[in-house]
Write a protein that holds these residues in place. Structure first.
Motif, PDB file in Angstrom:
ATOM      1  N   THR A   1     -10.841  27.709  -6.607  1.00  0.00           N
ATOM      2  CA  THR A   1     -11.582  28.881  -6.129  1.00  0.00           C
ATOM      3  C   THR A   1     -10.752  30.133  -6.392  1.00  0.00           C
TER       4      THR A   1
ATOM      5  N   THR B   1     -10.988  27.236   2.095  1.00  0.00           N
ATOM      6  CA  THR B   1     -11.521  28.549   2.435  1.00  0.00           C
ATOM      7  C   THR B   1     -10.597  29.300   3.379  1.00  0.00           C
TER       8      THR B   1
ATOM      9  N   ILE C   1     -16.069  29.419  -8.358  1.00  0.00           N
ATOM     10  CA  ILE C   1     -15.794  28.053  -7.903  1.00  0.00           C
ATOM     11  C   ILE C   1     -15.868  27.130  -9.107  1.00  0.00           C
TER      12      ILE C   1
ATOM     13  N   THR D   1     -13.146  21.687   1.798  1.00  0.00           N
ATOM     14  CA  THR D   1     -13.699  23.030   1.581  1.00  0.00           C
ATOM     15  C   THR D   1     -13.276  23.983   2.687  1.00  0.00           C
TER      16      THR D   1
ATOM     17  N   LEU E   1     -16.702  35.550  -6.078  1.00  0.00           N
ATOM     18  CA  LEU E   1     -16.052  34.254  -5.893  1.00  0.00           C
ATOM     19  C   LEU E   1     -16.409  33.354  -7.066  1.00  0.00           C
TER      20      LEU E   1
ATOM     21  N   ALA F   1     -11.714  29.125 -12.315  1.00  0.00           N
ATOM     22  CA  ALA F   1     -11.073  29.885 -11.241  1.00  0.00           C
ATOM     23  C   ALA F   1      -9.560  29.948 -11.449  1.00  0.00           C
TER      24      ALA F   1
END
Length: 315
Positions: free
Chosen positions: A227, A297, A207, A293, A205, A179
């Motif tokens: 990410t 996010t 990861i 996380t 996406l 990423a």
């Protein structure tokens, strides 16, 4: 992990690289608008995002030791090289464990923004798309610098990666880019953007979880989590752009751009204890991963919203 999760905002922002540290991709998007290669009506606005890959990168290093044997007639020095990588099955198991924790949070956060986050089993709804997804691994194009870095890390082929403990979660292909790499390289997002367009996704996406084995294989430590959101650009394909300085790079931007990225690198700390004989996990130490996380996010989505709005502010 809990210590990282509980960092105050100011310390979190110093540790985690996100939209607050970089506006390069906004500059690229603005450049496309300035050259009339993209209209404001066609600015990215993802509603369907697919998880392209959830991968483990094994950061174990080669350890060198020397032994010297002396006799009355000679002295012999032997150099021993040892690598302690995760097995392919071990890497896959670790990827599955992280995905189990991270994916529900990612899905919930994106859903709150009216965005669907889909796994491969959800968006690969035809044989054609399955082939595109699998073949996409071989279509990734990197800049010269990134290729050099990969060679230094001896990441050449999928087989080599599997031997060195770098694999994806179950049901995901391993794409040969992290990423962080896709968010710092100008060619990689173009390749990924074209793949996501073929898969009929607004963005994908990526990861990446960086780990290594320590204490002669008794301890699994984490080096960081990355990410990146990458997607296609709905440019005006009727317009050519050539014969100018930077035209090659600009045309890469037309294929795909990095919408947002969040990653952090930490001083390695233990996340699991292993039994050396069975190579099985005896104990996981992942308390705090849910919060990490969630915070990552939030930053990832905010970065994407700022990218779409061409907003370079760090707040």
């Amino acid at each position: 992990m809990q210590d990282v999760a509980e960092l105050k905002d100011r310390k979190w922002d110093k540790l985690v690289k996100s939209y607050k540290n970089n506006s390069t991709w906004i500059d690229a998007l603005q450049g496309l608008l300035n050259e009339d290669l993209l209209s404001e009506d066609n600015l990215p606005n993802p509603k369907k995002i697919g998880v392209l890959t959830m991968q483990i990168w094994d950061k174990s290093i080669t350890k060198v030791s020397k032994t010297t044997t002396k006799t009355p007639f000679s002295t012999t020095t032997t150099t021993l090289y040892s690598k302690n990588y995760l097995t392919p099955s071990g890497s896959n198991m670790v990827a599955d464990k992280f995905l189990e924790h991270m994916l529900p949070i990612l899905k919930t956060k994106f859903k709150a923004k009216s965005i669907s986050l889909l796994e491969p089993k959800e968006y690969l709804n035809s044989e054609e798309k399955t082939t595109i997804y699998r073949d996409g691994v071989n279509k990734i194009e990197l800049s010269g610098l990134s290729k050099s870095l990969q060679k230094l890390n001896k990441f050449f082929t999928k087989k080599d990666l599997e031997v060195q403990g770098s694999l994806s979660a179950t049901g995901y292909e391993f794409y040969p880019l992290s990423a962080k790499l896709v968010s710092t390289d100008f060619k990689a997002p173009a390749s990924v953007g074209l793949i996501s367009e073929e898969l009929e996704l607004d963005a994908v996406l990526i990861i990446t979880v960086n780990v290594s084995l320590e204490k002669r294989g008794k301890s699994l430590v984490i080096h960081g989590i990355e990410t990146a959101l990458v997607g296609p650009i709905d440019d005006d394909t009727t317009k050519e752009y050539k014969g100018r300085i930077g035209a090659g790079m600009m045309n890469k931007y037309r294929d795909g751009l990095n919408f947002s990225s969040v990653y952090f690198e930490v001083e390695p700390f233990e996340i699991a204890e292993l039994d050396r004989k069975s190579a099985k996990i005896e104990e996981w130490y992942l308390d705090g991963l849910d919060t990490v996380t969630s915070r990552m996010t939030d930053d990832l989505i905010t970065g994407m919203e700022k990218f779409i709005a061409l907003d370079k502010s760090r707040k």
